[in-house]
Write a protein that holds these residues in place. Structure first.
Motif, PDB file in Angstrom:
ATOM      1  N   ASN A   2       0.822  -1.207   0.000  1.00  0.00           N
ATOM      2  CA  ASN A   2       0.000   0.000   0.000  1.00  0.00           C
ATOM      3  C   ASN A   2       0.852   1.252   0.000  1.00  0.00           C
ATOM      4  N   ARG A   3       1.932   1.199   0.761  1.00  0.00           N
ATOM      5  CA  ARG A   3       2.811   2.355   0.795  1.00  0.00           C
ATOM      6  C   ARG A   3       3.433   2.598  -0.574  1.00  0.00           C
ATOM      7  N   LEU A   4       3.808   1.500  -1.251  1.00  0.00           N
ATOM      8  CA  LEU A   4       4.430   1.634  -2.571  1.00  0.00           C
ATOM      9  C   LEU A   4       3.460   2.226  -3.580  1.00  0.00           C
ATOM     10  N   SER A   5       2.210   1.768  -3.561  1.00  0.00           N
ATOM     11  CA  SER A   5       1.212   2.291  -4.500  1.00  0.00           C
ATOM     12  C   SER A   5       0.904   3.752  -4.204  1.00  0.00           C
ATOM     13  N   PHE A   6       0.833   4.107  -2.910  1.00  0.00           N
ATOM     14  CA  PHE A   6       0.590   5.500  -2.567  1.00  0.00           C
ATOM     15  C   PHE A   6       1.767   6.382  -2.993  1.00  0.00           C
ATOM     16  N   GLY A   7       2.982   5.812  -2.874  1.00  0.00           N
ATOM     17  CA  GLY A   7       4.154   6.572  -3.293  1.00  0.00           C
ATOM     18  C   GLY A   7       4.158   6.889  -4.770  1.00  0.00           C
ATOM     19  N   TRP A   8       3.566   6.000  -5.580  1.00  0.00           N
ATOM     20  CA  TRP A   8       3.460   6.279  -7.011  1.00  0.00           C
ATOM     21  C   TRP A   8       2.250   7.149  -7.346  1.00  0.00           C
ATOM     22  N   THR A   9       1.204   7.064  -6.544  1.00  0.00           N
ATOM     23  CA  THR A   9      -0.032   7.780  -6.859  1.00  0.00           C
ATOM     24  C   THR A   9       0.142   9.288  -6.755  1.00  0.00           C
ATOM     25  N   LEU A  10       0.786   9.745  -5.700  1.00  0.00           N
ATOM     26  CA  LEU A  10       0.931  11.186  -5.495  1.00  0.00           C
ATOM     27  C   LEU A  10       1.786  11.851  -6.577  1.00  0.00           C
ATOM     28  N   PRO A  11       2.958  11.306  -6.947  1.00  0.00           N
ATOM     29  CA  PRO A  11       3.711  11.909  -8.059  1.00  0.00           C
ATOM     30  C   PRO A  11       2.955  11.876  -9.383  1.00  0.00           C
TER      31      PRO A  11
END
Length: 265
Positions: A2-11
């Motif tokens: 989840n952290r990895l997907s959120f890290g890509w979502t914001l950029p």
């Protein structure tokens, strides 16, 4: 995961947001090089002839120079009016300061359509001012509001000890203002001046109400929208965009340099 997907979502969201904001600018610059008489996609051939044609159009160039002249006058007047007002609000005890700040913000919050209509009614008492003087006064009224608020925030963080030290060393009030206050707030003044100029340069609604026979660049572009948009409009707009970006970046670099020097001192 989840952290990895959120890290890509914001950029990705940030990229899409800025792409959406700057896409109209890219389209204008792209159509400025379209060889067709009616620009549009797909672009079959590129040319730079429209730039020379736009600079050779006396009506377009005249409206551009008029916009620059009026916007510069409004920016200088609004900055000159905003600076003492911001100093008083930041450094002097003012009764009902919150109400005063709300009143200062009024022309910014008020819809431009309503403001333009009110100014038309007001200038009926002085019809000789309709045209360039009315546009300058209207843009000064609009831009001086947020110019005051921006400089007010700067003066709130100003170190009054610099002024006290200068006056203890024998400097009078004018010398202290010229040698101490003005150099330290110069980056903020430049930023306010550029922002006021940009806002006054591109403002259309109020200028349309008060223009009379004066034609600014936004009014000239609006007039051309009633027919087929000439490629010369795209070319001149692209030149304005490029010059604006160059001035903005140069001013930002200068302001950052001044801020670093102030922090080091």
């Amino acid at each position: 995961m989840n952290r990895l997907s959120f890290g890509w979502t914001l950029p990705a969201y940030s990229v899409l947001l800025y792409a959406f904001l700057y896409l109209p600018i890219v389209v204008i610059v792209l159509f400025a090089f379209d060889a067709k008489a009616i620009p549009g996609l797909p672009i079959d051939a590129f040319t730079t002839d429209w730039f020379s044609a736009s600079l050779g159009d006396t009506r377009l160039v005249g409206s551009l120079l008029t916009s620059i002249r009026l916007a510069l006058m409004a920016a200088v007047l609004s900055t000159a009016l905003a600076m003492p007002a911001a100093m008083v609000l930041a450094w002097r005890p003012v009764r009902m300061k919150s109400l005063v700040l709300c009143l200062v913000l009024g022309p910014v919050v008020l819809p431009q359509l309503v403001l333009g209509l009110g100014l038309v009614v007001l200038f009926r008492a002085a019809p000789d001012l309709i045209g360039a003087p009315a546009i300058v006064l209207a843009h000064t009224t609009m831009t001086s509001s947020y110019a005051t608020l921006m400089l007010y925030s700067r003066f709130l963080g100003f170190r009054r000890s610099y002024i006290e030290a200068a006056m203890n060393l024998g400097a009078d009030e004018f010398t202290t203002f010229r040698e101490v206050v003005l150099p330290l707030v110069a980056p903020s003044l430049i930023a306010v001046l550029l922002l006021a100029f940009t806002d006054a340069f591109g403002e259309f609604v109020v200028a349309w109400f008060l223009a009379g026979f004066t034609e600014t660049l936004p009014i000239a572009i609006w007039t051309s929208l009633r027919q087929v948009i000439s490629p010369k409009i795209y070319a001149l707009s692209a030149l304005v965009i490029l010059v604006t970006l160059f001035v903005s970046v140069s001013a930002q670099v200068w302001i950052l340099g001044q801020s670093r020097r102030e922090c080091e001192s």
